[in-house]
Design an enzyme around this catalytic site. Structure first.
Site, PDB file in Angstrom:
ATOM      1  N   MET A  57      -7.715   8.782  10.228  1.00  0.00           N
ATOM      2  CA  MET A  57      -8.266   8.715   9.189  1.00  0.00           C
ATOM      3  C   MET A  57      -9.825  10.030   9.559  1.00  0.00           C
ATOM      4  SD  MET A  57      -9.397   5.110   7.106  1.00  0.00           S
ATOM      5  CE  MET A  57     -10.337   4.362   8.564  1.00  0.00           C
ATOM      6  N   ASP A  98       0.848  -0.941  -0.255  1.00  0.00           N
ATOM      7  CA  ASP A  98      -0.348   0.331  -0.404  1.00  0.00           C
ATOM      8  C   ASP A  98       0.994   1.352   0.276  1.00  0.00           C
ATOM      9  OD1 ASP A  98      -2.463  -1.324   0.099  1.00  0.00           O
ATOM     10  OD2 ASP A  98      -2.046  -1.394   2.666  1.00  0.00           O
ATOM     11  N   LYS A 146      -3.039   4.067  -3.374  1.00  0.00           N
ATOM     12  CA  LYS A 146      -3.070   5.093  -3.836  1.00  0.00           C
ATOM     13  C   LYS A 146      -2.503   5.514  -4.820  1.00  0.00           C
ATOM     14  CE  LYS A 146      -7.632   6.808  -1.893  1.00  0.00           C
ATOM     15  NZ  LYS A 146      -7.425   7.193  -0.607  1.00  0.00           N
TER      16      LYS A 146
HETATM   17  N1  SAH Z   1      -3.624  -0.240   9.214  1.00  0.00           N
HETATM   18  C1  SAH Z   1      -3.354   1.246   9.411  1.00  0.00           C
HETATM   19  C2  SAH Z   1      -4.079   1.527   9.442  1.00  0.00           C
HETATM   20  C3  SAH Z   1      -4.844   2.609   7.998  1.00  0.00           C
HETATM   21  S1  SAH Z   1      -6.504   3.963   7.346  1.00  0.00           S
HETATM   22  C4  SAH Z   1      -2.921   0.741  11.573  1.00  0.00           C
HETATM   23  O1  SAH Z   1      -2.379   0.467  11.925  1.00  0.00           O
HETATM   24  O2  SAH Z   1      -1.882   2.446  11.576  1.00  0.00           O
HETATM   25  C5  SAH Z   1      -5.001   4.962   7.351  1.00  0.00           C
HETATM   26  C6  SAH Z   1      -4.541   6.065   9.022  1.00  0.00           C
HETATM   27  O3  SAH Z   1      -3.455   5.455   9.699  1.00  0.00           O
HETATM   28  C7  SAH Z   1      -4.432   7.397   8.951  1.00  0.00           C
HETATM   29  O4  SAH Z   1      -5.511   7.902   8.049  1.00  0.00           O
HETATM   30  C8  SAH Z   1      -3.762   7.939   9.540  1.00  0.00           C
HETATM   31  O5  SAH Z   1      -4.550   8.734  11.019  1.00  0.00           O
HETATM   32  C9  SAH Z   1      -2.775   6.265   9.897  1.00  0.00           C
HETATM   33  N2  SAH Z   1      -1.601   6.604   9.476  1.00  0.00           N
HETATM   34  C10 SAH Z   1      -1.386   5.380   9.438  1.00  0.00           C
HETATM   35  N3  SAH Z   1       0.199   5.415   9.092  1.00  0.00           N
HETATM   36  C11 SAH Z   1      -0.051   7.022  10.113  1.00  0.00           C
HETATM   37  C12 SAH Z   1       1.786   7.873  10.559  1.00  0.00           C
HETATM   38  N4  SAH Z   1       2.876   7.339  10.010  1.00  0.00           N
HETATM   39  N5  SAH Z   1       1.315   8.635  10.978  1.00  0.00           N
HETATM   40  C13 SAH Z   1       0.130   9.435  11.241  1.00  0.00           C
HETATM   41  N6  SAH Z   1      -1.296   8.572  10.869  1.00  0.00           N
HETATM   42  C14 SAH Z   1      -1.381   7.741  10.755  1.00  0.00           C
END
Ligand code: SAH
Length: 510
Positions: A173, A36, A58
């Site tokens: 998100m 991803d 994306k």
């Molecule tokens: N599976 C992922 C979440 C995916 S949804 C997990 O466990 O972290 C995508 C959301 O994850 C983003 O919109 C944001 O809110 C968060 N996210 C993912 N990576 C991030 C990062 N490095 N810093 C802050 N938020 C993050």
């Protein structure tokens, strides 16, 4: 790892050091890697040579590959007998649709394993100094999605009943819907004064934290230009960052640097910069492969005892020399009493891995200084010298040693070739985001960068980088190629280069 299986692997919150040992093992050995958008290029770079990489996130401006297509792809690849790693940001079961993929694999009768990862909230808590639970102030942790699409039949969030006291709320998100989320929470009875920390790009060198309170955070976030990805942490503990935000206080935190490296090799410079909080893009400009002519090897090793010096001009030379050596000999003592010279500390460090001590290292790590230091030993007249190099080794060393009347044999052990950067994930990040500076540590790095320039053209929004050189020889090459230079390290060494970077880009210099 059995063939024809799928591994749903969490890649952690972004910082490549935060993946699990199991994830690393699987990425290094899989045949197909399906990933991803938020997976760090340095994690992707762990893949073995020949691994098929498929991006399903994306692309700028476009939608990601539909979920059903990803699932069909996983099954198809597994049925081809591939060992497939499906790599997802954070943890596969936290807003990652890992459960849907697992269910589909189960129904299709495909073997699978699930490898957890550090989810964004856990990373954001640690790297912003926000304890997600604490004895006196937070006994409940809530992880909630802020992305609620009225068009989609998703379970909706019960904002009115989220625990308001002794709790920490982590919203994923949520950036684009911050106003409405904050509105719902205030309506539900959350106090205006509840601390909030919005952690953008958590755990990465470019992490930023927008701190405030619920009553004013919407305006603060706008002014801060908060953007996705971010975790919004709400609760008493979100106010503790002033005292325990260890990461933001690192001198290079918030800075992004480009280092040139060879494919498949970690860079010592990257490690040093990352420890100081920087984000590092390692551009794999060249690939280095072992290339030893067997006849030459046999001839040289047959007369090994007759050499007075063996001279190593790079860590790669050391690595491939000893690989060839141990193909012929079983015991390090077959090296005899040959004296050993290395161009610099990194090369000597590689030699040390074979429990062999280097007799001579010049003060400055370049071919000229190495030649001068060897000449100064006054041992070269009629001496036999074995010069271990790659196909691009500079002739200057050979020339200077021969001028000092040494009998020099060149032993080429590796080959350097340019890599294809058009689809490389690190090059993509550079093109899109740019960097604060590009760091050059060798003439060959400068040359490869220039050779690959067509795949390194910056996009309109990318930060325009300055350039930093490790020393006079590298600077001369930059000049020769018409490349501007902003800074040069005081001494030609990695430590001095890092000092120069901190001086010019560190927090105090801002
Ligand atoms: N599976 C992922 C979440 C995916 S949804 C997990 O466990 O972290 C995508 C959301 O994850 C983003 O919109 C944001 O809110 C968060 N996210 C993912 N990576 C991030 C990062 N490095 N810093 C802050 N938020 C993050």
């Amino acid at each position: 790892m059995p063939k024809g299986a799928v591994y749903l692997v969490g890649a952690g919150p972004g910082n490549p050091g935060l993946i699990t040992v199991r994830a690393k093992e699987l990425i290094e050995s899989c045949d197909t890697l399906i990933y991803d958008s938020l997976v760090h290029p340095a994690v992707l770079a762990l893949q073995k040579v020949g691994c098929e990489q498929i991006f399903v996130g994306k692309k700028s401006g476009c939608h990601s590959v539909p979920q059903s297509e990803i699932q069909t792809l996983l099954v198809a690849k597994a049925k081809e007998g591939k060992r497939v790693v499906r790599l997802k940001g954070g943890d596969p079961f936290i807003f990652g649709r890992g459960s849907e993929e697992a269910l589909y694999l189960h129904r299709e009768g495909i073997d699978f394993e699930i490898v957890p990862g550090i989810t964004a909230a856990i990373g954001a808590g640690a790297f912003s100094g926000t304890p997600l639970t604490q004895r006196n102030s937070s006994s409940t942790l809530v992880i909630v999605t802020g992305h609620e699409d009225p068009e989609k039949p998703e379970a909706s969030v019960d904002w009115a009943n989220i625990p308001r006291t002794n709790s920490t709320l982590c919203v994923y998100m949520g950036v684009s819907r911050l106003d409405s989320i904050v509105g719902s929470l205030l309506e539900a009875g959350f106090k205006d004064s509840t601390p909030v920390a919005c952690v953008e790009w958590a755990t990465l060198g470019c992490q930023r934290v927008c701190r405030g309170v619920l009553g004013t955070i919407c305006g603060d976030a706008k002014q801060f230009r908060l953007s996705s990805p971010a975790v919004i942490i709400i609760g008493e503990n979100a106010g503790m960052g002033d005292e325990i935000s260890w990461f933001e206080s690192r001198p290079l935190q918030g800075r992004r640097f480009v280092v040139t490296r060879s494919q498949g090799q970690a860079s010592e410079l990257s490690e040093k910069l990352e420890l100081l909080g920087a984000e590092v893009i390692g551009l794999p400009l060249i690939s280095i492969t072992k290339n030893v002519d067997e006849q030459t090897r046999d001839d040289i090793f047959a007369e090994l005892a007759s050499y007075d010096w063996v001279v190593f001009s790079s860590p790669n030379g050391v690595r491939y020399f000893f690989e060839a050596f141990f193909e012929k000999f079983e015991d390090i003592r077959s090296l005899g009493f040959i004296r050993i010279a290395a161009v610099g500390k990194s090369t000597a460090k590689e030699i040390k891995k074979f429990y062999v001590t280097t007799d001579l290292i010049p003060d400055e790590a370049n071919a000229e200084s190495l030649a001068d230091a060897l000449v100064a030993t006054d041992s070269l007249d009629s001496a036999k010298v074995l010069l271990v190099t790659g196909n691009l080794g500079r002739d200057i060393l050979l020339k200077k040693l021969e001028e000092a009347r040494a009998i020099v044999d060149r032993f080429e052990v590796y080959q350097t070739q340019p890599t294809d950067l058009s689809s490389d994930p690190a090059a993509k990040v550079f093109r899109e985001q740019g960097a604060d500076a590009i760091l050059f540590t060798s003439s060959s790095g400068v040359k490869s960068f220039v050779d690959q320039a067509k795949d390194l053209v910056l996009g309109a929004d990318a930060i325009r980088p300055k350039t930093v050189s490790i020393g006079p020889i590298t600077s001369a090459s930059m000049e020769q190629f018409g490349m501007p230079r902003n800074f040069q390290a005081k001494e030609a060494s990695l430590d001095s280069l890092v000092d120069e970077i901190v001086r010019n880009f560190g927090k105090d210099s801002k």
